[in-house]
Design a protein around this motif. Structure first.
Motif, PDB file in Angstrom:
ATOM      1  N   LEU A 173     -31.849 -38.461-110.924  1.00  0.00           N
ATOM      2  CA  LEU A 173     -32.257 -39.353-111.755  1.00  0.00           C
ATOM      3  C   LEU A 173     -32.418 -40.713-110.714  1.00  0.00           C
ATOM      4  N   ASN A 174     -33.802 -41.995-111.257  1.00  0.00           N
ATOM      5  CA  ASN A 174     -33.609 -42.910-110.610  1.00  0.00           C
ATOM      6  C   ASN A 174     -33.643 -42.780-108.713  1.00  0.00           C
ATOM      7  N   ASP A 175     -32.187 -43.613-107.888  1.00  0.00           N
ATOM      8  CA  ASP A 175     -32.585 -43.497-106.749  1.00  0.00           C
ATOM      9  C   ASP A 175     -31.767 -42.196-106.611  1.00  0.00           C
ATOM     10  N   ARG A 176     -31.557 -41.277-106.970  1.00  0.00           N
ATOM     11  CA  ARG A 176     -30.328 -40.688-106.297  1.00  0.00           C
ATOM     12  C   ARG A 176     -31.033 -39.165-105.561  1.00  0.00           C
ATOM     13  N   VAL A 177     -30.363 -38.292-104.954  1.00  0.00           N
ATOM     14  CA  VAL A 177     -30.108 -37.929-103.431  1.00  0.00           C
ATOM     15  C   VAL A 177     -29.962 -36.974-103.555  1.00  0.00           C
ATOM     16  N   LEU A 178     -30.043 -34.973-103.883  1.00  0.00           N
ATOM     17  CA  LEU A 178     -29.400 -34.257-104.305  1.00  0.00           C
ATOM     18  C   LEU A 178     -29.717 -33.068-102.661  1.00  0.00           C
ATOM     19  N   ILE A 179     -28.259 -33.262-101.323  1.00  0.00           N
ATOM     20  CA  ILE A 179     -27.864 -32.586-100.194  1.00  0.00           C
ATOM     21  C   ILE A 179     -27.818 -31.444-100.659  1.00  0.00           C
ATOM     22  N   LYS A 180     -27.293 -30.415 -99.365  1.00  0.00           N
ATOM     23  CA  LYS A 180     -26.887 -29.120 -99.297  1.00  0.00           C
ATOM     24  C   LYS A 180     -26.224 -29.899 -97.791  1.00  0.00           C
ATOM     25  N   VAL A 181     -25.056 -29.821 -98.138  1.00  0.00           N
ATOM     26  CA  VAL A 181     -24.376 -30.427 -97.428  1.00  0.00           C
ATOM     27  C   VAL A 181     -23.996 -29.970 -96.294  1.00  0.00           C
ATOM     28  N   ALA A 182     -23.887 -29.486 -94.880  1.00  0.00           N
ATOM     29  CA  ALA A 182     -23.667 -28.574 -93.684  1.00  0.00           C
ATOM     30  C   ALA A 182     -23.024 -27.784 -93.349  1.00  0.00           C
ATOM     31  N   GLU A 183     -22.375 -26.675 -92.830  1.00  0.00           N
ATOM     32  CA  GLU A 183     -21.021 -25.625 -92.831  1.00  0.00           C
ATOM     33  C   GLU A 183     -20.803 -26.425 -91.807  1.00  0.00           C
ATOM     34  N   ALA A 184     -19.001 -27.012 -91.634  1.00  0.00           N
ATOM     35  CA  ALA A 184     -18.038 -27.681 -91.408  1.00  0.00           C
ATOM     36  C   ALA A 184     -17.931 -26.632 -90.211  1.00  0.00           C
ATOM     37  N   GLU A 185     -17.980 -27.056 -88.849  1.00  0.00           N
ATOM     38  CA  GLU A 185     -18.345 -26.712 -87.446  1.00  0.00           C
ATOM     39  C   GLU A 185     -16.257 -25.455 -87.698  1.00  0.00           C
ATOM     40  N   GLN A 186     -16.665 -24.819 -87.067  1.00  0.00           N
ATOM     41  CA  GLN A 186     -15.928 -23.556 -87.263  1.00  0.00           C
ATOM     42  C   GLN A 186     -14.620 -23.296 -85.781  1.00  0.00           C
ATOM     43  N   THR A 187     -15.683 -24.191 -84.330  1.00  0.00           N
ATOM     44  CA  THR A 187     -14.462 -23.924 -83.295  1.00  0.00           C
ATOM     45  C   THR A 187     -15.145 -25.771 -82.462  1.00  0.00           C
ATOM     46  N   THR A 188     -14.113 -26.061 -81.840  1.00  0.00           N
ATOM     47  CA  THR A 188     -14.555 -27.403 -80.810  1.00  0.00           C
ATOM     48  C   THR A 188     -15.135 -26.121 -79.509  1.00  0.00           C
ATOM     49  N   ALA A 189     -16.122 -27.968 -79.147  1.00  0.00           N
ATOM     50  CA  ALA A 189     -16.889 -27.895 -78.535  1.00  0.00           C
ATOM     51  C   ALA A 189     -17.240 -26.687 -77.094  1.00  0.00           C
ATOM     52  N   GLY A 213     -37.330 -42.622-107.530  1.00  0.00           N
ATOM     53  CA  GLY A 213     -37.246 -43.835-107.623  1.00  0.00           C
ATOM     54  C   GLY A 213     -36.165 -45.170-107.867  1.00  0.00           C
ATOM     55  N   PRO A 214     -36.116 -46.018-107.837  1.00  0.00           N
ATOM     56  CA  PRO A 214     -35.224 -47.221-108.477  1.00  0.00           C
ATOM     57  C   PRO A 214     -36.727 -48.151-109.188  1.00  0.00           C
ATOM     58  N   LEU A 215     -35.948 -48.669-110.391  1.00  0.00           N
ATOM     59  CA  LEU A 215     -37.408 -49.789-110.977  1.00  0.00           C
ATOM     60  C   LEU A 215     -37.745 -50.584-110.249  1.00  0.00           C
ATOM     61  N   ASP A 216     -38.275 -51.419-110.229  1.00  0.00           N
ATOM     62  CA  ASP A 216     -38.856 -52.654-109.157  1.00  0.00           C
ATOM     63  C   ASP A 216     -38.238 -53.338-110.762  1.00  0.00           C
ATOM     64  N   ASP A 218     -39.226 -56.517-111.190  1.00  0.00           N
ATOM     65  CA  ASP A 218     -39.565 -57.635-111.654  1.00  0.00           C
ATOM     66  C   ASP A 218     -40.981 -57.036-112.589  1.00  0.00           C
ATOM     67  N   GLU A 219     -41.459 -55.825-112.213  1.00  0.00           N
ATOM     68  CA  GLU A 219     -43.130 -54.990-112.957  1.00  0.00           C
ATOM     69  C   GLU A 219     -42.269 -54.040-113.346  1.00  0.00           C
ATOM     70  N   GLY A 220     -40.773 -53.311-113.781  1.00  0.00           N
ATOM     71  CA  GLY A 220     -40.441 -51.949-114.459  1.00  0.00           C
ATOM     72  C   GLY A 220     -41.481 -50.542-113.592  1.00  0.00           C
ATOM     73  N   LYS A 221     -42.256 -50.763-112.742  1.00  0.00           N
ATOM     74  CA  LYS A 221     -42.443 -50.109-112.312  1.00  0.00           C
ATOM     75  C   LYS A 221     -41.522 -48.634-110.765  1.00  0.00           C
ATOM     76  N   ARG A 222     -41.803 -47.976-111.096  1.00  0.00           N
ATOM     77  CA  ARG A 222     -40.941 -47.085-110.118  1.00  0.00           C
ATOM     78  C   ARG A 222     -41.379 -47.071-108.104  1.00  0.00           C
ATOM     79  N   LYS A 223     -40.402 -47.111-108.224  1.00  0.00           N
ATOM     80  CA  LYS A 223     -40.784 -47.589-105.979  1.00  0.00           C
ATOM     81  C   LYS A 223     -40.206 -46.005-104.984  1.00  0.00           C
ATOM     82  N   PRO A 224     -41.279 -44.724-105.044  1.00  0.00           N
ATOM     83  CA  PRO A 224     -41.400 -43.558-104.639  1.00  0.00           C
ATOM     84  C   PRO A 224     -39.591 -44.121-103.614  1.00  0.00           C
ATOM     85  N   LEU A 225     -38.656 -42.763-102.974  1.00  0.00           N
ATOM     86  CA  LEU A 225     -37.868 -43.220-102.435  1.00  0.00           C
ATOM     87  C   LEU A 225     -38.962 -42.612-100.836  1.00  0.00           C
ATOM     88  N   SER A 226     -38.149 -43.211 -99.821  1.00  0.00           N
ATOM     89  CA  SER A 226     -38.568 -42.605 -98.468  1.00  0.00           C
ATOM     90  C   SER A 226     -38.269 -41.650 -97.969  1.00  0.00           C
TER      91      SER A 226
END
Length: 264
Positions: A173-189, A213-216, A218-226
């Motif tokens: 909802l609103n300005d929230r984003v759902l992210i699938k987290v990358a797996e942790a590195e199993q080994t060093t370089a 997106g969040p509400l503006d 001033d006008e109460g309209k949604r501002k789409p996320l980038s």
């Protein structure tokens, strides 16, 4: 020897704080007694601090609404949520002590307010009674109502709507984003296998879904996320709500402002 005998002790009693010298160090005069009133039975001695007046003290976080009140109507953009019970067992069936139980981050919407007005625009609340929602970890005011724990919070503190039992289907909802987290590195370089405790917590992942997106203000309209689903992003490590999906993958839901960059 004289130094040890000159060490000061402090005692806090029911009526005063008393600090006195047990001796003098060469060339120094004993410290005068200082008294401060209105302390309760607290004593500070060599070896520890004891607070005798706290015996039997019970701290209850939630406000209890008396049984004679059977309805509760949130005002403005507030929402009343019935809190989901914390899991008492691990996936393997081991009973968890209360200290180890994870704090619930979700529940069922019971009632909603009438919304709010921004400028000349009336903005309704995005959730309705019956929706299963996820909310920010430390949001709102907890209360006991009709014998059950509830939370009353602002709509903006609701992260998203759970449309299935799997977090990957969360509708932000609103300005929230759902992210699938990358797996942790199993080994060093250099190819060394890392123990679990040494693995760096990833702060990179793939966007699964975004809010409208969040509400503006001033006008109460949604501002789409980038940010768009499919973007690989760099996000702040310690923001948002962490979840484990049905497939064992790690997910995080956070505000778009906590996403620092899109990478490719």
């Amino acid at each position: 020897m004289g130094f040890c005998s000159g060490m000061a002790t402090a005692q806090l009693t029911a009526s005063s704080v008393s600090v006195r010298s047990l001796g003098s160090f060469e060339g120094l005069r004993p410290i005068s007694t200082v008294r401060v009133s209105s302390f309760s039975s607290l004593s500070l001695r060599k070896g520890g601090l004891s607070l005798r007046s706290t015996r039997g003290l019970v701290v209850k976080a939630a406000t209890t609404v008396a049984p004679k009140y059977t309805t509760l109507k949130p005002l403005g953009d507030r929402v009343l949520v019935k809190i989901k019970t914390a899991e008492e067992k691990t996936a393997g069936g081991i009973l968890l002590p209360s200290a180890a139980q994870s704090k619930p981050q979700g529940g069922e919407v019971v009632a909603v307010g009438e919304g709010k007005t921004i400028g000349k625009t009336k903005v309704d609340i995005s959730v309705k009674a019956g929706n299963q929602v996820v909310y920010s970890k430390y949001a709102g005011t907890e209360l006991e109502f009709n014998g059950t724990n509830h939370l009353i919070l602002k709509e903006d503190d609701i992260v998203g709507i759970l449309e299935t039992d799997d977090v990957k289907d969360l509708k932000p909802l609103n300005d929230r984003v759902l992210i699938k987290v990358a797996e942790a590195e199993q080994t060093t370089a250099g190819g060394l296998l890392l123990p679990e405790a040494s693995k760096e917590k990833p702060s990179i992942g793939t966007v699964v879904a975004v809010g409208p997106g969040p509400l503006d203000e001033d006008e109460g309209k949604r501002k789409p996320l980038s940010i768009s689903p499919g973007n690989t992003v760099l996000f702040s490590k310690y923001a948002g709500n962490d979840f484990k999906g049905a497939d064992g993958s790690e997910y995080i839901a956070l505000r778009a402002s906590d996403v620092m960059a899109v990478i490719s």
